[in-house]
Write an enzyme that holds these catalytic residues in place. Structure first.
Site, PDB file in Angstrom:
ATOM      1  N   GLY A  45      38.041  22.978  -3.975  1.00  0.00           N
ATOM      2  CA  GLY A  45      38.027  23.278  -5.402  1.00  0.00           C
ATOM      3  C   GLY A  45      38.137  21.958  -6.148  1.00  0.00           C
ATOM      4  O   GLY A  45      39.036  21.159  -5.885  1.00  0.00           O
ATOM      5  N   ALA A  46      37.225  21.738  -7.076  1.00  0.00           N
ATOM      6  CA  ALA A  46      37.118  20.410  -7.687  1.00  0.00           C
ATOM      7  C   ALA A  46      38.437  19.906  -8.298  1.00  0.00           C
ATOM      8  O   ALA A  46      38.873  18.794  -7.983  1.00  0.00           O
ATOM      9  CB  ALA A  46      35.981  20.417  -8.719  1.00  0.00           C
TER      10      ALA A  46
ATOM     11  N   ARG B  60      34.586  13.718  -0.258  1.00  0.00           N
ATOM     12  CA  ARG B  60      33.551  14.720  -0.572  1.00  0.00           C
ATOM     13  C   ARG B  60      32.743  14.201  -1.757  1.00  0.00           C
ATOM     14  O   ARG B  60      33.299  13.608  -2.679  1.00  0.00           O
ATOM     15  CB  ARG B  60      34.142  16.104  -0.873  1.00  0.00           C
ATOM     16  CG  ARG B  60      34.725  16.763   0.398  1.00  0.00           C
ATOM     17  CD  ARG B  60      35.019  18.243   0.191  1.00  0.00           C
ATOM     18  NE  ARG B  60      33.797  19.048   0.160  1.00  0.00           N
ATOM     19  CZ  ARG B  60      33.776  20.327  -0.237  1.00  0.00           C
ATOM     20  NH1 ARG B  60      34.878  20.927  -0.629  1.00  0.00           N
ATOM     21  NH2 ARG B  60      32.642  20.996  -0.247  1.00  0.00           N
TER      22      ARG B  60
ATOM     23  N   ASP C 183      31.856  22.332 -10.022  1.00  0.00           N
ATOM     24  CA  ASP C 183      32.259  21.120  -9.305  1.00  0.00           C
ATOM     25  C   ASP C 183      31.895  19.856 -10.067  1.00  0.00           C
ATOM     26  O   ASP C 183      32.547  18.828  -9.932  1.00  0.00           O
ATOM     27  CB  ASP C 183      31.663  21.110  -7.900  1.00  0.00           C
ATOM     28  CG  ASP C 183      32.402  22.100  -7.017  1.00  0.00           C
ATOM     29  OD1 ASP C 183      32.128  23.308  -7.141  1.00  0.00           O
ATOM     30  OD2 ASP C 183      33.297  21.676  -6.269  1.00  0.00           O
TER      31      ASP C 183
ATOM     32  N   LYS D 201      29.352  25.925  -6.203  1.00  0.00           N
ATOM     33  CA  LYS D 201      29.124  26.465  -4.864  1.00  0.00           C
ATOM     34  C   LYS D 201      27.707  27.022  -4.719  1.00  0.00           C
ATOM     35  O   LYS D 201      27.205  27.710  -5.601  1.00  0.00           O
ATOM     36  CB  LYS D 201      30.149  27.574  -4.624  1.00  0.00           C
ATOM     37  CG  LYS D 201      30.034  28.323  -3.317  1.00  0.00           C
ATOM     38  CD  LYS D 201      30.161  27.430  -2.111  1.00  0.00           C
ATOM     39  CE  LYS D 201      31.412  26.586  -2.203  1.00  0.00           C
ATOM     40  NZ  LYS D 201      31.376  25.428  -1.276  1.00  0.00           N
TER      41      LYS D 201
END
Lengths: 316, 316
Positions: B49-50, B82, B216, B227
């Protein structure tokens, strides 16, 4: 190609199925000794795919006839086994006239022959270098041999028209990841499994030239019921100007159903999605005719408006 | 609501995470003792989760500072963990000025506070009886507390505006079925998990009033990475005239990225989909601004054209 007899056959006192729930990890056969057991095999998806369900039901009636069972009772239990695919009702209607083993085997052979003819028509729609996306399994496993959408891909591959196949994994039962990928692997056709939700972004990236699926029931106006998710693909394809081709035999066309609204949609056990949470699990959806570029049957390629030509295509 | 410290916290000589890969079956904590271990936790999705990734990186720097480690090296390893979420870079930039534990905790508390403010704005967009569809997990687990999209649903529920939530299971890692359903169950909000591919047919049946997701990264023009599958939902929602609301803090807005084309999309291990077949596994997709009805940040509700107001919303 999978031999039709390996997928399902009448053998002695049983209908024998390759258990599609266990593929590709295990190749196990299920033997059904009466029509009731065949109905359970259909309901629990030992065998699935509209044309294959029809063939299974025909063998179920032939088995009942050879045992001297009540054919009306066998018809009733088989007819109720799954609601959406019209091939089931079609095959049972056919078997009423002649419940013999030979007739059931002829229905099976006819379905495989229809697949070959559909595939030849469908290949005419494709250009060299095609990157096709398919959903669920409309392969030999689903039709009793060769396949509808996968059959079209096999023929396109043999003719040098196919570059790559995107395979929707097809939740919840993963028929794409388990069955279609297995069939394509057997045929050595380049492919990759994707999460169903990735189809849109692949189209946006220009990596999908067409969407090719089978069908469980085609209404008189061309509205098509198929595995849940086909409708989403249709909207996505339309948005990206990617053609959607439905490959299905005339045994899947139901002129008695005027449009998609009248097609019964099976709701399966939410436990297929999760055993822990509240869930909802429709097994099919309906794609309006307006989102379909062509419906390919063994007779021809149908273009919109579909009602006129579909009505002429279905043999009485 | 999940306490923010239960999701992640700095405790003594470690950053402690609730392992999101094991939820909801097991509630297990993972202790990371240096920035490298925090980076591994981010990469392997112990925490995801950002906004939560940003908080995790901030704690990773605070941990490095308290150990007397090389802060530049800690920054490098965390920044590479990431690629898509911009909150990671944002938090690391913030921590360069002040790598203290207090600063990291303030960033965490700020993210939770932003969620409360976003939720209040988002609730203004909803009418009584709303049946919302959400994708992935934009809950407290994803933000370090309360949640962005799920936070909006919590506030809407408290205000009597929410009737039902459709939860995309969100293949391949099932964050919807595992995490969002768990959070909604904890809050006693009526919901049902669906296969991702069922969203289109639910919209066609008129059972979805809005789609609500997190983000994100939001580019300067409003194009939004989230997503994989969000883009498909956006096209489907557009086709059905269902509004798509993106709920995200300003820390997710990246004015340095002009549009979605420039957002890096992470490709994760195909083994997440299948270990047996060729697969492709993009983790995110980009939804063009034109398909988004509103972007809700803690500051306000943004409407198209987004570039003007987004530029004003991001604090330097």
């Amino acid at each position: 190609m999978l031999e039709p007899e390996r997928i399902l056959r009448l053998e002695g006192d049983a209908v024998v199925f390759l258990d599609q729930r266990r593929l590709p990890l295990e190749e196990i056969e299920v033997r059904c000794r009466d029509a009731g057991e065949v109905a359970v095999a259909i309901r629990t998806m030992v065998v699935r795919g509209a044309p294959a369900i029809g063939v299974a039901a025909a063998y179920g009636i032939a088995l009942a006839a050879s045992r001297g069972d009540d054919l009306a009772a066998a018809d009733t239990v088989l007819r109720a086994s799954r609601p959406t695919a019209v091939n089931l009702a079609w095959a049972l209607d056919e078997m009423r006239e002649d419940p013999s083993t030979e007739h059931a085997r002829r229905i099976h052979a006819d379905e495989v022959d229809r697949c070959r003819r559909m595939a030849a028509h469908a290949a005419e729609l494709l250009s060299p270098g095609t990157r096709a996306l398919t959903h669920c399994n409309a392969g030999g496993l689903a039709t009793g041999g060769y396949g509808s959408a996968v059959g079209a891909l096999l023929t396109a591959w043999e003719r040098g028209l196919l570059q790559h196949v995107w395979v929707d994994e097809t939740r919840p039962l993963l028929q794409g990841a388990r069955l279609t990928a297995w069939e394509l692997e057997t045929a050595a056709i380049p492919h990759a499994v994707i999460a169903d939700s990735a189809a849109g972004s692949l189209m946006a990236a220009g990596e999908v030239d067409c969407v090719i699926t089978g069908a469980d029931r085609i209404a008189a106006n061309g509205d098509t019921a198929n595995k849940i998710g086909t409708y989403s693909l249709a909207v996505l394809a339309h948005h990206h100007a990617v053609p959607l081709y439905i490959i299905a035999p005339t045994t899947t066309v139901d002129l008695g159903t005027p449009s998609g609204d009248a097609i019964p949609i099976e709701e399966r056990d939410p436990a297929e999605i999760t055993s822990r949470f509240a869930a909802r699990n429709p097994a099919f959806d309906v794609t309006p005719a307006g989102l379909i570029a062509a419906i390919v049957t063994e007779e021809r390629v149908h273009r919109a408006p579909f009602s006129a030509t579909l009505a002429g295509a279905v043999t009485a």
